[in-house]
Design a protein around this motif. Structure first.
Motif, PDB file in Angstrom:
ATOM      1  N   ARG A 101       6.193  19.204   0.451  1.00  0.00           N
ATOM      2  CA  ARG A 101       7.905  19.747   0.657  1.00  0.00           C
ATOM      3  C   ARG A 101       8.304  21.268  -0.384  1.00  0.00           C
ATOM      4  O   ARG A 101       9.168  21.705   0.314  1.00  0.00           O
ATOM      5  N   GLN A 127       4.312  13.279  -2.162  1.00  0.00           N
ATOM      6  CA  GLN A 127       4.938  14.296  -1.254  1.00  0.00           C
ATOM      7  C   GLN A 127       6.133  15.179  -1.480  1.00  0.00           C
ATOM      8  O   GLN A 127       6.097  16.094  -0.005  1.00  0.00           O
ATOM      9  N   ALA A 132      12.429  19.333  -3.814  1.00  0.00           N
ATOM     10  CA  ALA A 132      12.371  18.726  -3.696  1.00  0.00           C
ATOM     11  C   ALA A 132      11.384  17.121  -3.469  1.00  0.00           C
ATOM     12  O   ALA A 132      11.518  16.605  -2.933  1.00  0.00           O
ATOM     13  N   SER A 139      14.585  15.228  -2.461  1.00  0.00           N
ATOM     14  CA  SER A 139      14.581  15.083  -1.593  1.00  0.00           C
ATOM     15  C   SER A 139      13.859  13.965  -0.682  1.00  0.00           C
ATOM     16  O   SER A 139      13.941  13.714   0.888  1.00  0.00           O
ATOM     17  N   SER A 156      -0.313  18.881   6.209  1.00  0.00           N
ATOM     18  CA  SER A 156       0.593  18.226   7.143  1.00  0.00           C
ATOM     19  C   SER A 156      -0.067  17.395   8.331  1.00  0.00           C
ATOM     20  O   SER A 156       0.189  16.757   9.331  1.00  0.00           O
TER      21      SER A 156
END
Lengths: 215, 245
Positions: A141, A137, A107, A110, A212
């Motif tokens: 994820r 962030q 994560a 990414s 989200s």
């Protein structure tokens, strides 16, 4: 006696077992998240020796059955006067920590490198950027695979029955052997697990939805 | 040294492995000047820009910011970066924070300033770039041009002495380029010292005090944009300009 009456007759014991299953899962996952975060940072540290340590840890966990780990932790730690509960929890946490480390590492990696650069360009230190910009962030994820691992951990906690923890699965097999009726109680315990998993899935889903909000 | 010199680069060299990207670069930028770096991709212009705020660390040579010779051994580069604003091609806004939070992040967490005061300034900056109505929106809801204007406001919130722009309009749809360029022009008119990597020759002509053409990691030609674009002395500059104009 039909399945439903058996369910009604035994539910106080099963609920007790469920509580223990729940506690084993929650406590071990919380510890595993810290272990996972720690080893994820070792893996992205760019320091060879630290990466090797993390690789070795993950290699050991991947290469050994969980039930073996639980026995090793149980016999190893109870000899040091540590409670059965804590010994099993640490075994589960040691196991899940490796998978969670890989989830976190993936994560974090990414997240676009531009995020780190933007933070640095504003005068933020590497660790401040990691804490304020990258990790929030990355954790978003990581949430779906983390939820998955959570459910796996919940089901894996049934292995604690092998060392006598009276959790859900142990309750079922104990009843089964007492009443010479394994099938009924295995079906009943399967329902308990399904309900627990459903409960966790809904919670993970709600957290995902909440996080989200910026998309 | 001349007090008005904001950036001084002497014999700057930078390599990535075997690739020698910058070769003996010399450059001086004075207070309130706008300098455009032009050149083909791979010419080293972005690397040069990144060496000016130490996202890349030079191999050798001198980089002076605001009269101070900056070395990673003697300076806290984080503190230096806070004085040099940077705007990226791909905006790099923080997607998990609102527009206002993006602008407020660094003043609060780097400069440790009061939240109320920072918020007032951030709102003023957003008003300046024309995005007051987007304060509480997340970046994913903005157009490219709006994102880039937020990024400019975010960099300005640190009250930098110098602003660096790395192809600020290259990732934008053509109809959104104008709004970003006019924000930059406004900034230039206020006297901000700016170094801009760009392909926008019109902007360079209108706003830049001078332009630098880089090729193969070297400065090939320097001049006022009008002269440089219309009467390039070097054959390579001419070829490049023919290909982009």
């Amino acid at each position: 006696m039909d399945l439903f009456t058996k369910f009604i007759d035994t539910y106080p014991v099963f609920l007790k077992g469920m509580q223990l299953t729940f506690e084993l899962t929650i406590v071990s996952i919380v510890i595993a998240i810290f272990i996972g975060l720690f080893f994820a940072f070792l893996k992205i540290s760019n320091i060879k020796i630290l990466e090797w340590i993390a690789d070795l840890y993950i290699f050991i966990v991947r290469g050994t059955p969980l039930v073996v780990l639980i026995f090793i932790f149980f016999f190893g730690l109870t000899a040091l006067n540590i409670s059965d509960f804590l010994a099993v929890v640490l075994g589960l946490a040691f196991h899940n920590g490796a998978y969670i480390a890989e989830i976190f590492r993936g994560a974090i990696q990414s997240i676009d490198n531009g995020q780190m650069e933007a933070g640095r360009s504003l005068g933020m230190t590497k660790s401040l950027t990691m804490r304020r910009i990258i990790l929030p962030q990355a954790s978003r994820r990581a949430l779906p695979p983390l939820g998955n691992q959570f459910i796996i951990a919940l089901k894996d906690s049934s292995l604690a029955s092998f060392i006598g923890m009276y959790e859900l699965f142990n309750v079922a097999t104990t009843h089964g052997s007492l009443k010479y009726d394994y099938m009924s109680y295995l079906l009943i315990v399967a329902v308990y697990y399904l309900v627990l998993v459903l409960f966790f899935s809904i919670i993970v889903h709600l957290i995902e939805k909440k996080m989200s909000s910026s998309d | 040294m001349d007090e008005s010199i904001m950036i001084n680069v002497e014999k700057l060299n930078k390599s990535f492995g075997d690739l020698h990207v910058l070769k003996d670069i010399n450059m001086v930028v004075k207070q309130s000047e706008v300098v455009c770096l032009i050149g083909a991709s791979g010419s080293g212009k972005s690397t040069l820009l990144r060496c000016l705020n130490f996202l890349e660390i030079k191999d050798s040579g001198i980089v002076t910011i605001g009269g101070e010779k900056i070395e990673k051994e003697t300076h806290d580069l984080n503190e230096v970066r806070a004085r040099v604003g940077m705007v990226f091609q791909h905006f790099n806004l923080f997607p998990h924070k609102t527009v206002l939070e993006n602008v407020m992040e660094a003043p609060i967490y780097v400069k440790k300033r009061q939240k109320e005061e920072v918020m007032k300034e951030a709102k003023a900056l957003l008003k300046k770039v024309g995005l007051s109505d987007k304060e509480n929106v997340y970046p994913s809801k903005l157009s490219g041009g709006q994102k880039q204007r937020v990024a400019i406001a975010r960099a300005l919130a640190m009250k930098p002495e110098i602003m660096l722009f790395d192809e600020p309009t290259s990732a934008l749809d053509p109809e959104l380029v104008g709004e970003v360029l006019s924000t930059m022009k406004e900034l230039a008119e206020e006297g901000m010292t700016m170094v801009v990597v760009t392909h926008e020759m019109g902007f360079a002509k209108e706003v830049a005090n001078w332009a630098v053409y880089l090729h193969g990691g070297k400065i090939v030609e320097v001049g006022h944009p009008k002269d440089l674009f219309t009467n390039p002395k070097e054959e390579r500059t001419k070829n490049f300009l023919d290909s982009v104009l």
